[in-house]
Each structure stands twice: as structure tokens, then as C-alpha cells.
Enzyme design. Structure first.
Site, PDB file in Angstrom:
ATOM      1  N   CYS A   1      -1.457   0.892   7.319  1.00 13.97           N
ATOM      2  CA  CYS A   1      -2.894   0.601   7.443  1.00 13.97           C
ATOM      3  C   CYS A   1      -3.282  -0.681   6.709  1.00 13.97           C
ATOM      4  CB  CYS A   1      -3.741   1.768   6.930  1.00 13.97           C
ATOM      5  SG  CYS A   1      -3.571   3.289   7.886  1.00 13.97           S
ATOM      6  N   ARG A   2      -3.425  -0.589   5.398  1.00 12.41           N
ATOM      7  CA  ARG A   2      -3.980  -1.696   4.626  1.00 12.41           C
ATOM      8  C   ARG A   2      -3.043  -2.889   4.483  1.00 12.41           C
ATOM      9  NH1 ARG A   2      -5.451   1.734  -0.559  1.00 12.41           N
ATOM     10  NH2 ARG A   2      -3.471   2.662   0.094  1.00 12.41           N
ATOM     11  N   SER A   3      -1.825  -2.673   4.026  1.00 10.04           N
ATOM     12  CA  SER A   3      -0.943  -3.818   3.779  1.00 10.04           C
ATOM     13  C   SER A   3      -0.521  -4.544   5.059  1.00 10.04           C
ATOM     14  CB  SER A   3       0.255  -3.435   2.916  1.00 10.04           C
ATOM     15  OG  SER A   3       1.020  -2.402   3.475  1.00 10.04           O
TER      16      SER A   3
ATOM     17  N   CYS B   1       0.864  -1.181   0.000  1.00 12.53           N
ATOM     18  CA  CYS B   1       0.000   0.000   0.000  1.00 12.53           C
ATOM     19  C   CYS B   1       0.904   1.235   0.000  1.00 12.53           C
ATOM     20  CB  CYS B   1      -1.005  -0.007   1.147  1.00 12.53           C
ATOM     21  SG  CYS B   1      -0.312   0.197   2.800  1.00 12.53           S
TER      22      CYS B   1
ATOM     23  N   ASN C   1       2.367   1.658   4.302  1.00 11.02           N
ATOM     24  CA  ASN C   1       2.611   0.405   5.021  1.00 11.02           C
ATOM     25  C   ASN C   1       2.299   0.516   6.515  1.00 11.02           C
ATOM     26  OD1 ASN C   1       5.350  -1.839   5.743  1.00 11.02           O
ATOM     27  ND2 ASN C   1       3.332  -2.401   5.047  1.00 11.02           N
TER      28      ASN C   1
ATOM     29  N   ASP D   1      -8.385   3.547   1.605  1.00 11.54           N
ATOM     30  CA  ASP D   1      -7.301   3.793   2.558  1.00 11.54           C
ATOM     31  C   ASP D   1      -7.887   4.414   3.825  1.00 11.54           C
ATOM     32  OD1 ASP D   1      -5.046   4.475   3.980  1.00 11.54           O
ATOM     33  OD2 ASP D   1      -3.982   5.299   2.245  1.00 11.54           O
TER      34      ASP D   1
END
Length: 154
Positions: free
Chosen positions: A13-15, A8, A11, A124
Site C-alpha cells: 500500500c504505502r511504500s 511500510c 509493501n 495504513d
């Protein structure tokens, strides 16, 4: 050993959420020694930092460990070391394509795992604040991804 890398922007939040969720799901299925899972960001703002508090809250709520997860930036060598490179949105893919080795790399968009969802990018939560929605999509997508890995590689 199958190697998976989630990518993402920063690095945090999402990934890292996807990294933790897939690790958990692989462990539940007894596949933790067959699949190596990591995450990275295309940007360098958060290198060395733990996941965002919103990500940590969602993981804790679902009984998923975030142990050992710290932000890092995508590197050229990652294109050679990982079997699956999975980005969270179109911007992440465009950024990956500018890194040496990324021009021709096989990059999977996370939401391609969930064709029945109306969203084509994982929102995001750093900007939306909606960590619950991000978790819901990542949870569903990681289940599909794990089935894909088992069918294609294991």
C-alpha cells in the site's frame, strides 16, 4: 546515484505508492537517471505480489505508473545500499531496528517531511480503506523529499 528506499508493513500500500510517486516526480524533473527508488516491507506476507488494488487505483487516477513494482521484504544489505531509508510509521521504524544493521541506521520518518500536518504517521489504507488520504500525504511528502535530495545530494 542517490538511492531511496520506502518501508511500510507489507509493501503493498504505502511504500509502493511512495515508490511510484517519487519515480514519477523524479521523471518529471528529469532526475530519473540520478535517483534509484525502491520499496520494501518489514513483513513477508505479500512477497512477489503487486501493489494493493486501492494503491493501483490512486496511481492510475493520477497518471502514475506502477510498472515493475512488486512486494519484497527488507534485507540487512538494504541498510548499506540506500542513502535514504524512509518508514511510514513508528511500528515500521521499530521493526527496522530489529533487523541486523538497523540498530544504528539513519531512518527518516515520512511524516517528518510534513511538519505542518497534524498526523505523525502515514495512515495504513490496508486497514483504514482511505487510499485518497494516503495518496495526498505521499504526494506532498515526495515533493518535499525530492527537494531535500536535490539540495543535499545532487
Amino acid at each position: 546515484m542517490v538511492r531511496v528506499l520506502f518501508v511500510c508493513l507489507g509493501n503493498i500500500c504505502r511504500s509502493p505508492m511512495a515508490e511510484a510517486v517519487l519515480r514519477h516526480k523524479a521523471g518529471v524533473r528529469g532526475l530519473q537517471s540520478s535517483i534509484a527508488i525502491d520499496s520494501a516491507g518489514t513483513g513477508n506476507w505479500h512477497i512477489g505480489k503487486p501493489p494493493h488494488e486501492g494503491t493501483l487505483k490512486q496511481l492510475k487516477l493520477h497518471g502514475i505508473s506502477s510498472e515493475g513494482i512488486f512486494a519484497r521484504q527488507m534485507q540487512t544489505r538494504d541498510f548499506e545500499q540506500f542513502d535514504y531509508i524512509i518508514c511510514m510509521d513508528d511500528s515500521n521504524e521499530q521493526n527496522l531496528r530489529t533487523i541486523p544493521g538497523g540498530e544504528e541506521a539513519r531512518i527518516l520518518k515520512f511524516m517528518d517531511l510534513l511538519p505542518n500536518e497534524s498526523l505523525r504517521e502515514v495512515p495504513d489504507p490496508y486497514f483504514t480503506g482511505n487510499f485518497e488520504e494516503t495518496y495526498r500525504l505521499i504526494d506532498l511528502g515526495c515533493e518535499v523529499l525530492l527537494d531535500k535530495i536535490v539540495n543535499e545530494k545532487l
